[in-house]
Design an enzyme around this catalytic site. Sequence first.
Site, short mmCIF file in Angstrom:
data_model
loop_
_atom_site.label_atom_id
_atom_site.label_comp_id
_atom_site.label_asym_id
_atom_site.label_seq_id
_atom_site.Cartn_x
_atom_site.Cartn_y
_atom_site.Cartn_z
N ASP A 4 0.87 -1.17 0.00
CA ASP A 4 0.00 0.00 0.00
C ASP A 4 0.91 1.22 0.00
OD1 ASP A 4 -1.75 2.12 0.58
OD2 ASP A 4 -3.17 0.75 1.53
N TYR B 78 -6.03 10.71 -3.37
CA TYR B 78 -6.53 11.99 -2.82
C TYR B 78 -5.66 12.53 -1.69
CZ TYR B 78 -8.97 8.67 0.32
OH TYR B 78 -9.27 7.66 1.17
N LYS B 79 -4.53 11.87 -1.43
CA LYS B 79 -3.61 12.39 -0.40
C LYS B 79 -2.57 13.28 -1.08
CE LYS B 79 -4.86 8.76 2.70
NZ LYS B 79 -4.98 7.30 2.75
N ARG C 61 -1.11 14.13 14.48
CA ARG C 61 -0.43 13.84 13.22
C ARG C 61 -0.40 15.10 12.35
NH1 ARG C 61 -2.24 9.43 8.64
NH2 ARG C 61 -3.85 11.03 8.34
C1 LIG Z 1 -6.06 6.62 3.01
C2 LIG Z 1 -5.73 5.18 2.94
C3 LIG Z 1 -6.63 4.26 2.40
C4 LIG Z 1 -7.99 4.75 1.96
O1 LIG Z 1 -8.84 3.78 1.45
P1 LIG Z 1 -10.18 4.27 0.74
O2 LIG Z 1 -10.77 3.06 0.17
O3 LIG Z 1 -9.79 5.30 -0.29
O4 LIG Z 1 -11.04 4.91 1.78
C5 LIG Z 1 -6.24 2.94 2.32
N1 LIG Z 1 -5.01 2.53 2.77
C6 LIG Z 1 -4.13 3.41 3.30
C7 LIG Z 1 -2.79 2.96 3.77
C8 LIG Z 1 -4.46 4.75 3.40
O5 LIG Z 1 -3.60 5.61 3.94
#
Ligand SMILES: *Cc1c(COP(=O)(O)O)cnc(C)c1O
Length: 370
Positions: A169, A194-195, A342
């Site tokens: 991830d 979206y980050k 954070r």
């Molecule tokens: C933000 C994030 C997600 C988000 O998952 P969504 O399905 O977009 O809500 C998943 N895994 C990690 C490590 C994240 O930081």
Amino acid sequence: VYLDGNSLGALPLAAASRLHGVIGREWGRRAIRGWGEGWMDLPVRVGEAIAGLVGAAPGQVIVGDSTTVCFYKLAWAALGYGMASGRDEIVCDAGNFPTDRYVIEGLAASLGASVVWLASASLGAVERAVGPSTALVTLSHVSYGAGEVCDMAAVCSVARSAGALTLWDVSHSAGSLPVSLDDAGADLAVGCTYKYLNGGPGAPAFMYVRSGLQEVQQPIWGWLGHADPFAMGPVYEPAAGMRGFLSGTPPVLALSAVEEGVRVVGDAGLRRIRTKGVALTEYLIGLADARLGRFGMRVASPREAAVRGSHVVLGHSAAARLVSRLADVGVICDFREPDLVRIGCSPLTTRFVDVWDAVEALVAVLSAEG
Ligand SMILES: *Cc1c(COP(=O)(O)O)cnc(C)c1O
């Protein structure tokens, strides 16, 4: 002072005007013809733009569903691949982001696999956990908690020698630091847009499947993953390559915004983004040591820049209250269980003075707490 770009990146101006155009010209005037005039290519086109940011050669990245669903699809694919040769264990960091852990829990329950939870994402922990039953090792490249960077290449090599696949991830690394999926030897990866990629609230995630592994089967056999969707044939036949990992109709508005966010990151360049990210987090850590230590606030992220992403967590027993007091004075950051503040230093949009102001606000709030 917005220090949450690591949870939801700021709005790129280009995304706003692009969306206006897509809504007015494309949706409004072209309507259904839009599919033949570029919409259908968006998942691949945006995927290829992201590929350049995560160290992937062409043909291995596509934008699909939410991170959660993409993660499910690739974890299912990897587990199915392993189970075909008698491997039924998943190795997962217990500190992984909740959605990743829940998906793994659900997969194990539904497919009859078992999970080995790691107490840390260290190389030693992975080495002790993998074995002849391991189908899949899944970790975050940069942890959502402490912002610690995992040694991807070393973990991939340990997993590979044990015969297991890796699923990464890269939600907290894509767009914040250079990622080398190909060079590290990663098998599979997913990442949020979206980050640090500033794709907008709820933007769809991307999937990476290394070439040579793209015959693995994913679980959601939808028409847009079909080799010939508009033939509307009687049986499912997966498209070759990354298109086979799609399921349903692409979210055109969201993908258009992601394309602009990704473009801004590409224009700035990851080397420069990383240099500024390190400078911002170093600056924050220095200020925290000098000014917040006496209030019992401690730096809980790695101090060594090489193994730290672009956010920093500070521990304090009143963390939840501090975060809400900061919001009252216009400083936006996150509370994370159990006792962490954070602070996201998204390099494209965070100024050094924002970091200074946030620490100044923390000093004021902590002094008032007595
Ligand atoms: C933000 C994030 C997600 C988000 O998952 P969504 O399905 O977009 O809500 C998943 N895994 C990690 C490590 C994240 O930081």
